[in-house]
Design a protein around this motif. Structure first.
Motif, PDB file in Angstrom:
ATOM      1  N   PHE A 149      -3.486  12.901  -4.943  1.00  0.00           N
ATOM      2  CA  PHE A 149      -4.303  11.699  -4.708  1.00  0.00           C
ATOM      3  C   PHE A 149      -4.405  11.448  -3.215  1.00  0.00           C
ATOM      4  O   PHE A 149      -3.592  11.942  -2.430  1.00  0.00           O
ATOM      5  CB  PHE A 149      -3.691  10.470  -5.402  1.00  0.00           C
ATOM      6  CG  PHE A 149      -2.355  10.085  -4.858  1.00  0.00           C
ATOM      7  CD1 PHE A 149      -1.208  10.684  -5.316  1.00  0.00           C
ATOM      8  CD2 PHE A 149      -2.246   9.122  -3.848  1.00  0.00           C
ATOM      9  CE1 PHE A 149       0.030  10.353  -4.777  1.00  0.00           C
ATOM     10  CE2 PHE A 149      -1.027   8.777  -3.327  1.00  0.00           C
ATOM     11  CZ  PHE A 149       0.125   9.403  -3.798  1.00  0.00           C
ATOM     12  N   ARG A 150      -5.385  10.674  -2.851  1.00  0.00           N
ATOM     13  CA  ARG A 150      -5.508  10.200  -1.469  1.00  0.00           C
ATOM     14  C   ARG A 150      -5.850   8.725  -1.519  1.00  0.00           C
ATOM     15  O   ARG A 150      -6.514   8.280  -2.454  1.00  0.00           O
ATOM     16  CB  ARG A 150      -6.617  10.957  -0.730  1.00  0.00           C
ATOM     17  CG  ARG A 150      -6.182  12.348  -0.393  1.00  0.00           C
ATOM     18  CD  ARG A 150      -7.267  13.180   0.195  1.00  0.00           C
ATOM     19  NE  ARG A 150      -6.908  14.581  -0.039  1.00  0.00           N
ATOM     20  CZ  ARG A 150      -7.758  15.515  -0.325  1.00  0.00           C
ATOM     21  NH1 ARG A 150      -9.035  15.236  -0.426  1.00  0.00           N
ATOM     22  NH2 ARG A 150      -7.364  16.750  -0.526  1.00  0.00           N
ATOM     23  N   MET A 151      -5.390   8.014  -0.525  1.00  0.00           N
ATOM     24  CA  MET A 151      -5.613   6.572  -0.527  1.00  0.00           C
ATOM     25  C   MET A 151      -5.769   6.093   0.907  1.00  0.00           C
ATOM     26  O   MET A 151      -5.114   6.614   1.813  1.00  0.00           O
ATOM     27  CB  MET A 151      -4.377   5.922  -1.168  1.00  0.00           C
ATOM     28  CG  MET A 151      -4.484   4.466  -1.414  1.00  0.00           C
ATOM     29  SD  MET A 151      -3.045   3.968  -2.405  1.00  0.00           S
ATOM     30  CE  MET A 151      -3.041   2.225  -2.058  1.00  0.00           C
ATOM     31  N   ASN A 152      -6.640   5.120   1.105  1.00  0.00           N
ATOM     32  CA  ASN A 152      -6.810   4.585   2.464  1.00  0.00           C
ATOM     33  C   ASN A 152      -5.538   3.855   2.891  1.00  0.00           C
ATOM     34  O   ASN A 152      -4.713   3.484   2.055  1.00  0.00           O
ATOM     35  CB  ASN A 152      -7.991   3.615   2.523  1.00  0.00           C
ATOM     36  CG  ASN A 152      -7.738   2.342   1.744  1.00  0.00           C
ATOM     37  OD1 ASN A 152      -7.142   2.380   0.673  1.00  0.00           O
ATOM     38  ND2 ASN A 152      -8.165   1.221   2.270  1.00  0.00           N
ATOM     39  N   ASP A 153      -5.383   3.635   4.186  1.00  0.00           N
ATOM     40  CA  ASP A 153      -4.232   2.838   4.603  1.00  0.00           C
ATOM     41  C   ASP A 153      -4.646   1.368   4.615  1.00  0.00           C
ATOM     42  O   ASP A 153      -5.497   0.970   3.831  1.00  0.00           O
ATOM     43  CB  ASP A 153      -3.650   3.328   5.941  1.00  0.00           C
ATOM     44  CG  ASP A 153      -4.685   3.351   7.043  1.00  0.00           C
ATOM     45  OD1 ASP A 153      -5.729   2.699   6.875  1.00  0.00           O
ATOM     46  OD2 ASP A 153      -4.447   4.013   8.067  1.00  0.00           O
ATOM     47  N   LYS A 154      -4.066   0.586   5.514  1.00  0.00           N
ATOM     48  CA  LYS A 154      -4.274  -0.863   5.374  1.00  0.00           C
ATOM     49  C   LYS A 154      -5.658  -1.355   5.795  1.00  0.00           C
ATOM     50  O   LYS A 154      -5.934  -2.536   5.718  1.00  0.00           O
ATOM     51  CB  LYS A 154      -3.176  -1.615   6.118  1.00  0.00           C
ATOM     52  CG  LYS A 154      -3.036  -1.259   7.570  1.00  0.00           C
ATOM     53  CD  LYS A 154      -1.751  -1.868   8.096  1.00  0.00           C
ATOM     54  CE  LYS A 154      -1.485  -1.414   9.504  1.00  0.00           C
ATOM     55  NZ  LYS A 154      -0.202  -1.869   9.997  1.00  0.00           N
ATOM     56  N   ASP A 196      -8.164  -1.372  -1.681  1.00  0.00           N
ATOM     57  CA  ASP A 196      -7.980   0.038  -1.359  1.00  0.00           C
ATOM     58  C   ASP A 196      -9.018   0.913  -2.034  1.00  0.00           C
ATOM     59  O   ASP A 196      -9.734   0.478  -2.932  1.00  0.00           O
ATOM     60  CB  ASP A 196      -6.558   0.506  -1.729  1.00  0.00           C
ATOM     61  CG  ASP A 196      -6.210   0.220  -3.162  1.00  0.00           C
ATOM     62  OD1 ASP A 196      -7.073   0.397  -4.031  1.00  0.00           O
ATOM     63  OD2 ASP A 196      -5.062  -0.188  -3.425  1.00  0.00           O
ATOM     64  N   ILE A 222      -1.793   4.449  -9.929  1.00  0.00           N
ATOM     65  CA  ILE A 222      -2.556   5.700  -9.795  1.00  0.00           C
ATOM     66  C   ILE A 222      -2.358   6.574 -11.037  1.00  0.00           C
ATOM     67  O   ILE A 222      -3.316   7.116 -11.592  1.00  0.00           O
ATOM     68  CB  ILE A 222      -2.160   6.422  -8.489  1.00  0.00           C
ATOM     69  CG1 ILE A 222      -2.587   5.540  -7.291  1.00  0.00           C
ATOM     70  CG2 ILE A 222      -2.787   7.795  -8.395  1.00  0.00           C
ATOM     71  CD1 ILE A 222      -2.185   6.041  -5.929  1.00  0.00           C
ATOM     72  N   LYS A 270      -9.125   4.869  -3.651  1.00  0.00           N
ATOM     73  CA  LYS A 270      -8.272   6.010  -4.004  1.00  0.00           C
ATOM     74  C   LYS A 270      -9.120   7.155  -4.524  1.00  0.00           C
ATOM     75  O   LYS A 270     -10.094   6.918  -5.231  1.00  0.00           O
ATOM     76  CB  LYS A 270      -7.277   5.613  -5.104  1.00  0.00           C
ATOM     77  CG  LYS A 270      -6.472   4.366  -4.820  1.00  0.00           C
ATOM     78  CD  LYS A 270      -5.623   4.005  -6.034  1.00  0.00           C
ATOM     79  CE  LYS A 270      -5.092   2.594  -5.927  1.00  0.00           C
ATOM     80  NZ  LYS A 270      -5.954   1.586  -6.571  1.00  0.00           N
ATOM     81  N   ASN A 275       0.838  -1.196   0.000  1.00  0.00           N
ATOM     82  CA  ASN A 275       0.000   0.000   0.000  1.00  0.00           C
ATOM     83  C   ASN A 275       0.875   1.249   0.000  1.00  0.00           C
ATOM     84  O   ASN A 275       0.648   2.190  -0.765  1.00  0.00           O
ATOM     85  CB  ASN A 275      -0.912  -0.054   1.243  1.00  0.00           C
ATOM     86  CG  ASN A 275      -1.817   1.143   1.369  1.00  0.00           C
ATOM     87  OD1 ASN A 275      -1.348   2.263   1.476  1.00  0.00           O
ATOM     88  ND2 ASN A 275      -3.125   0.923   1.361  1.00  0.00           N
ATOM     89  N   ARG A 318       1.458   4.238  -3.037  1.00  0.00           N
ATOM     90  CA  ARG A 318       1.313   5.686  -2.817  1.00  0.00           C
ATOM     91  C   ARG A 318       2.593   6.436  -3.153  1.00  0.00           C
ATOM     92  O   ARG A 318       2.560   7.503  -3.758  1.00  0.00           O
ATOM     93  CB  ARG A 318       0.921   5.943  -1.371  1.00  0.00           C
ATOM     94  CG  ARG A 318      -0.542   5.610  -1.132  1.00  0.00           C
ATOM     95  CD  ARG A 318      -1.011   6.152   0.174  1.00  0.00           C
ATOM     96  NE  ARG A 318      -0.885   5.173   1.219  1.00  0.00           N
ATOM     97  CZ  ARG A 318      -1.137   5.442   2.496  1.00  0.00           C
ATOM     98  NH1 ARG A 318      -1.499   6.639   2.863  1.00  0.00           N
ATOM     99  NH2 ARG A 318      -1.032   4.498   3.397  1.00  0.00           N
TER     100      ARG A 318
END
Lengths: 415, 254
Positions: free
Chosen positions: B121-126, B106, B81, B108, A400, A404
């Motif tokens: 961009f933004r993305m969730n963590d685990k 995930d 992405i 995004k 993950n 990013r």
């Protein structure tokens, strides 16, 4: 019949093996790197045995345990002690401290508690200095008792005022520095002399000069950010004079920049401390094509916020200067008035020539987490690309994070 | 022929797109399982066979996704992405300003500038909340095919609210609702709303219009409606949203 004590003994044995494997694997990886040089061996040897006992043996001084770097190292050194920072980036150690404390304790403090359970660093039975920095640090003695560890031995609190730009706070902090001096003198049973203090300030000044050269080497591509972090992490594990000599030796022996390094995007790294063997992020930065050219981590560049210039060489004068440097000069997010942090990043930009800021937050490290939002707003307003990564010591979010970071690198190219 | 292949090795599905210039010739997907490279190669083999082409016709294979490192000797590697941004911008005719992509593991939010370049961009963590995995988990408990989610949520009478966005807690909440006799249509609608809230939180205050929903779950019209209700704006979806990233990998590699 197997007793609870037997089971606990076996649990600790397994954890000790995991810690050793974690550290050993990383040392092997570092030794196998293409940019390995024999001059790194000194630092790898220090990291291999990061205990207070080994540090005492190497430095020939009794170690005083520290958690944060607000207590002036020069003063501790002048009192005849070796400052030893109790730090751990071990996932195996952090996994050991789970019972009896909140789930969201920051992994660093959790790992410290785990190391204490293993007594790997011979942490109990020697003096500690605890500046009242973050909530987790303040609660360390309590958490130590809750997790079933023996209570901390003699420890000395330093009450750190959370305001820097306030006359009353400065006065209170100065009082704390004098109290620390008294504590050190009482513990060592001899006075901190003017000559000893001046000599210590000069010794740490030479260390800061040596580290400054390494900073330049990292920014120019001669030294990878991974090695730079390792050298910083090794700072508390030997006498300052030995460490300085080896840093100077390394700096002279560094190879010329590699051609491929200029393909990396230059970034500034801010946030929570990165401590061996938690090198997950530095390796991911490399994999994503990012090069840390400057940072403000208290486990890296902030070990030496700058050289101490002494105008007044009386004990009072020197302690006043040290007090100011360790309080007003500190960028830790626990302070209410912390404009210096963003100003430091922006001020470094022209010389370090970075295009973005990576802000890493250790899960549960609330002051850093909060400050990341303020920084994001301020830095984006200055056209710097910003990414906040929240993580811990476990490897499970590696993919993950890499996703990013790779996309973040793409945004730097587009900028 | 200028045959280029985009391969997206995701956590739940492997997607392949074949292009010749600007034309998409073929799309195919397979569930991700161990041996991702051989699954990918078999999938590409299917595509070549259906098109009547030989392997020699391939000019380049661009790989992206979580499993991109598992594919030996790719022609190019792209981050997913950037691939998503490039693919959607091209396929939307240059109209996309923001993408909400729901992947297997995930979520995004991708911001594009006026020229279609990835700007942020933004993305969730685990955490798995609001991801494709969350949908799969719910589908299993509800014993309902994911394809039916959209239609079923439209038939919901009441509007429920799931208290939990955590995949683990939501699971037990769904089980409790089922046990108390709540119709599954209402539970599915509540699930969509829960994921829409999660997306909205990730988006924050910034919105670039128009918004496109992308990734496999974007094929679910119930989710699209829930997102529109949450964001108070129109949400657009491509015809084959699960292939955008694979297609974009070809563009990024150019």
């Amino acid at each position: 019949m197997i007793t609870t004590q037997d089971r606990r003994f076996r649990l600790l044995q397994r954890a000790a093996q995991k810690c050793a494997a974690e550290s050993g694997n990383l040392l092997d990886t570092l030794r196998g790197r293409e940019d390995y040089q024999p001059e790194f061996e000194y630092f790898l040897d220090l990291i291999k045995e990061p205990t207070a006992a080994a540090t005492e043996r190497r430095s020939g001084r009794t170690a005083i345990r520290l958690l944060c770097i607000q207590a002036p190292l020069e003063l501790i050194h002048a009192a005849g002690f070796q400052p030893f920072r109790v730090f751990s980036g071990s996932h195996a150690a952090s996994a050991l401290a789970t019972q009896g404390i909140p789930a969201l304790v920051c992994p660093l403090l959790r790992a410290v508690l785990g190391e204490m359970a293993l007594d790997k660093a011979n942490l109990s039975g020697h003096p500690w200095i605890l500046p009242t920095t973050c909530d987790w640090v303040v609660k360390l003695p309590e958490m130590s008792a809750l997790t079933g560890l023996p209570s901390l031995p003699e420890f000395h609190w330093m009450e750190l005022p959370r305001l820097k730009n306030d006359g009353n706070s400065r006065k209170r902090w100065m009082d704390e520095i004098w109290r620390l001096k008294d504590f050190l003198e009482k513990t060592s049973r001899h006075a901190v002399t003017r000559t000893a203090l001046l000599a210590s300030i000069e010794a740490y000044g030479r260390a800061a000069d040596a580290f400054q050269k390494l900073k330049t080497s990292r920014a120019s591509g001669r030294l990878s950010p991974v090695w730079f972090l390792l050298v910083g992490n090794a700072f508390f594990l030997d006498a300052v004079e030995n460490w300085t000599e080896q840093v100077n030796r390394l700096e002279k022996a560094l190879f010329a920049p590699r051609v491929g390094q200029n393909r990396h995007a230059r970034i500034f790294l801010a946030g929570s401390p990165l401590v061996f063997p938690n090198f997950k992020l530095p390796f991911l930065f490399e994999e994503a094509g990012l090069w840390v050219v400057a940072d403000d981590l208290c486990s890296s560049e902030r070990l030496f916020p700058g050289k101490t210039f002494i105008a007044d060489t009386s004990v009072f004068g020197m302690l006043s200067t040290l007090a100011g440097r360790y309080h007003q000069g500190c960028l830790c997010p626990i302070f209410a008035d912390n404009d210096r942090r963003i100003n430091n990043i922006l001020g470094r930009r022209p010389e370090a020539d970075f295009r973005g800021v990576v802000f890493e937050v250790l899960k549960g490290c609330h002051p850093y987490d909060l400050e990341s939002f303020t920084l994001e707003k301020g830095l984006k307003a200055q056209d710097l690309k910003f990414i906040r990564l929240e993580t811990d010591y476990s490897p499970e979010d590696t993919r993950n994070l890499l996703t990013r970071l790779e996309a973040y690198r793409a945004t730097l190219e587009e900028a | 022929m200028d045959l280029k292949i985009g391969l997206d090795i995701g956590s739940t599905a492997i997607k392949v797109v074949f292009t010749d210039g600007d034309n998409i010739l073929w799309r195919g997907q397979s569930a991700t399982r161990p041996g991702q490279e051989s699954v990918s190669r078999a999938l590409m083999g299917n595509g070549l066979a259906e098109l009547g082409l030989a392997g020699e016709a391939i000019v380049n294979v661009s790989v992206t996704g979580y499993g991109k490192k598992l594919f030996g000797r790719p022609g190019a590697v792209a981050d997913e992405i950037s691939a998503n941004a490039a693919g959607l911008f091209r396929l939307s005719g240059g109209k996309a300003g923001m993408i909400v992509n729901i992947g297997g593991q995930d979520m995004k939010v991708i911001f594009l500038d006026a020229r279609g370049r990835l700007s942020d961009f933004r993305m969730n963590d685990k955490c798995a909340a609001g991801t494709g995995r969350f949908f799969e988990l719910a589908a299993r408990i509800l014993d309902t095919s994911l394809e039916d989610f959209g239609e079923l949520s439209r038939r919901a009478g009441k509007t429920l609210e799931l208290n939990s966005t955590c995949a683990v807690f939501a699971e037990s909440e769904i089980v409790s609702l089922l046990a108390s006799g709540t119709p599954r249509e209402e539970i599915i609608k509540a699930l969509h709303a829960s994921i829409a809230r999660r997306a909205s939180a990730l988006i924050g205050k910034e919105m670039n219009h128009p918004i496109w929903l992308d990734g496999g779950p974007a094929q679910n019209p119930g989710l699209v409606e829930a997102l529109e209700d949450e964001l108070l704006t129109e949400v657009l979806v491509l015809e084959h949203p699960q292939y955008t990233v694979a297609y974009g990998a070809i563009l990024v590699a150019r």
